[in-house]
Structure formats: structure tokens, C-alpha cells
Design a protein around this motif. Structure first.
Motif, PDB file in Angstrom:
ATOM      1  N   ALA A 131      42.476  62.008   8.031  1.00 15.88           N
ATOM      2  CA  ALA A 131      43.796  61.930   8.667  1.00 15.88           C
ATOM      3  C   ALA A 131      44.847  61.608   7.613  1.00 15.88           C
ATOM      4  N   ALA A 175      44.158  59.119  15.202  1.00 14.24           N
ATOM      5  CA  ALA A 175      43.593  58.989  13.859  1.00 14.24           C
ATOM      6  C   ALA A 175      42.606  57.829  13.813  1.00 14.24           C
ATOM      7  N   ALA A 235      39.239  59.726  12.824  1.00 10.48           N
ATOM      8  CA  ALA A 235      39.125  59.950  11.379  1.00 10.48           C
ATOM      9  C   ALA A 235      38.009  59.129  10.735  1.00 10.48           C
ATOM     10  N   ILE A 291      41.391  57.735   5.896  1.00 10.71           N
ATOM     11  CA  ILE A 291      42.830  57.758   6.140  1.00 10.71           C
ATOM     12  C   ILE A 291      43.556  57.878   4.798  1.00 10.71           C
TER      13      ILE A 291
END
Length: 323
Positions: free
Chosen positions: A46, A208, A212, A215
Motif C-alpha cells: 500500500a 490498507a 496490506a 506500507i
């Protein structure tokens, strides 16, 4: 605040490799500043950042839609400039903007997208993609007859039609309904489980946090942090313990000064804030100290920073520096 600098991976672990990437537009605006980034095979990555931070520019350069001023990008081992066709064939892109062939049918435009990459016809695959995106009953409809949410589904179907190894989703949830969002994330998980690498940008930070593996945060064209999601939240997250007091207090006693305590409105609550990495033994010591002072409480509540809290602190921290 201590941030984690982007780190390199062995080339065998990386499916997208960005080195020294900068992009300066006519007029001198620098949208990207010396970006280094490795994206691992089979992960969901993300990319977060405020509007104008450089997210879409970075994606456009990686996908070969925009030329970098300096730096290199490889996708699945192919240089995106010297070996553009092979690099682009490995990439599927779902852009922010809703643009597609208004007078074509859903089936025709998705099938045509597959053919653009030199892939042979595969009606069974197209059917599966359309069914996965709840588009099957719209396959004979012209694009102009579809709602905005359905058009977004068509863009995703087009991006998947040539079976890319890397899928970019640029703000895929923008302006779509809850049903599509759930369909889309279910499909993303299926693709990741099948080995597809997913790179997404989103303003829905809770997505996210949920989806994810890693990050990245970009701010003013600079990639200021890249980290595993769980590690990031552990390193930069905060925990809070809030005690609702039996009797209001006017001020925090000096004997409790070793703990960072905040007194709530009208003195009815005490809040103890500490780093997620910090040992929780401080809580037990605090409670003993409160008892020794004759301070009673009737309720307590604990909470932790969300990814949104961490994101906001990162993009507004003007003193941030990579370490």
C-alpha cells in the motif's frame, strides 16, 4: 520521530525495482525526489500519501506512462525504458480516471484489452473475471449504459485480462459502492494468493490496514518510510490507558510525574500514553502508585493507534528524517 528508511532486497525477492527515480515537470516542479523502492513478489503493498504527494506520478513512471527525469525501473526483470513491451506486459493498471470505450460492450472491451498484449483469446478466463467482478450479467451492455461503479469494475477486468504478474490499483475505491469494494478486496486477496503482486493507493486507510503486507508513505515526492505493516504499527504506534476517576482531580500529583499523564476535562479522567514497544509493566506500577495516593477509579479503557493515526503523524511531522 524515528522513521524506517526504504531498504533494498535481493533482486530475486523483488519484482519491481526502483532506483534513484526523480521526475521534474516543465516549470521546475519536482514531483518525485530520488525514490528507491523494492516491491516483493506476491505481496500487497500500500502506497499512502496526501493529495499531490507523488503517488500517481510514481505509478505512471513505473507503468511506463510517463518518463522519469533520472533513475531506473525494472518490472519482472525488464527495464521499463529499454524493454518497454516486456515490462508493460507484466503490469496491469487500474487508473483513477474512468475512461474506457463508451460504445463497446463489456465483453468486447475486456477481450480487446487482452489482445492488445498479444495474448490469444481465452473466453473462459474473461468469463471468470467478469463473474468475479459481478459483471457477467452486463457482458453485452455498452459501457455508456453502465453506472460509475460498474465502469470501475470494467477497468479492473481490463487490467486483469492479460494475466499480469503485477497489478496497480490507483485509488480503486474512489466513488464506488460498498458491494464493489467488498468484491474487489475479495478478488485482490485471491490474486495475491495466486502469486500476483498488488500495489495499491487508497484514501481509505482502514483498507490498507486490513489488506496490506507492507506500507510505504510518500510525502512531497519523497518516500519517507517503507516497512512491514505490523512492524510499522509496533514501532510508531501509541497505546493509551484511560482511567475514569471516582472523584474529579484538579491536577496530577507530583508523585505521579514519572508517568506522562493527561488530566481530562473537569478532572474526571486520567490518560496514560506510551509507545507500543514499551513494556506494559509501567501500567501495573502506575496503578499501585494511584492506590498509594488514595486515587480510585471506576472504569478503565485501553486503545492503540490505528494506521490512520500513524499516517497523519508521518505526513505532518516536518522534522521527520530517515534513519
Amino acid at each position: 520521530m524515528s522513521l524506517t528508511a526504504p531498504h533494498s532486497l535481493a533482486s530475486s525477492d523483488s519484482i519491481v525495482c526502483v532506483r534513484g527515480l526523480s521526475k521534474t515537470y516543465a516549470g521546475g516542479f519536482q514531483a518525485l525526489k530520488n525514490v528507491d523502492l523494492d516491491i516483493r513478489r506476491g505481496e500487497i503493498f500500500a502506497l499512502l500519501g496526501p493529495n499531490g504527494a507523488g503517488k500517481t506520478t510514481l505509478i505512471s513512471v513505473i507503468c511506463g506512462m510517463s518518463n522519469a527525469t533520472t533513475g531506473t525501473v525494472t518490472a519482472d526483470g525488464h527495464d521499463t525504458v529499454r524493454d518497454y513491451r516486456s515490462a508493460r506486459a507484466a503490469i496491469g493498471l487500474v487508473p483513477q480516471e474512468l475512461h474506457t470505450d463508451s460504445f463497446e460492450t463489456v465483453w468486447a472491451t475486456v477481450s480487446f484489452s487482452r489482445g492488445l498484449f498479444g495474448k490469444p483469446p481465452n473466453p473462459a478466463l474473461i468469463e471468470k473475471i467478469l463473474k468475479d467482478l459481478s459483471l457477467w450479467d452486463k457482458k453485452d451492455n455498452k459501457i455508456l449504459q453502465l453506472s460509475g461503479g460498474m465502469k470501475r469494475r470494467v477497468l479492473i477486468a481490463k487490467a486483469l485480462s492479460h494475466e499480469p504478474k503485477i497489478l496497480f490499483l490507483d485509488e480503486p475505491s474512489a466513488g464506488v459502492d460498498v458491494e464493489l469494494r467488498h468484491d474487489m478486496w475479495r478478488l485482490v486477496r485471491q490474486l495475491r494468493d495466486g502469486g500476483t503482486t498488488i500495489i495499491l493507493t487508497t484514501h481509505y486507510i482502514e483498507e490498507a490496514e486490513d489488506m496490506a503486507d507492507r506500507i510505504g508513505v510518500i510525502r512531497k515526492g519523497e518516500l519517507i518510510v517503507v516497512e512491514d505493516k505490523d512492524v510499522l504499527m509496533r514501532k510508531l504506534g501509541k497505546k493509551q490507558l484511560t482511567l475514569t476517576l471516582q472523584q474529579p482531580m484538579e491536577r496530577v500529583p507530583e508523585s505521579l510525574a514519572r508517568w506522562p499523564l493527561a488530566l481530562g476535562k473537569q478532572g474526571q479522567a486520567l490518560t496514560y500514553t506510551f509507545d507500543s514497544q514499551q513494556e506494559d509493566t509501567g501500567i501495573a506500577e502506575l496503578l499501585r502508585a494511584l492506590a498509594a495516593q488514595g486515587i480510585d477509579f471506576k472504569d478503565l479503557h485501553s486503545s492503540e493507534s490505528s494506521l490512520e493515526d500513524i499516517f497523519v503523524s508521518l505526513v505532518h511531522d516536518t522534522k521527520a528524517a530517515t534513519t
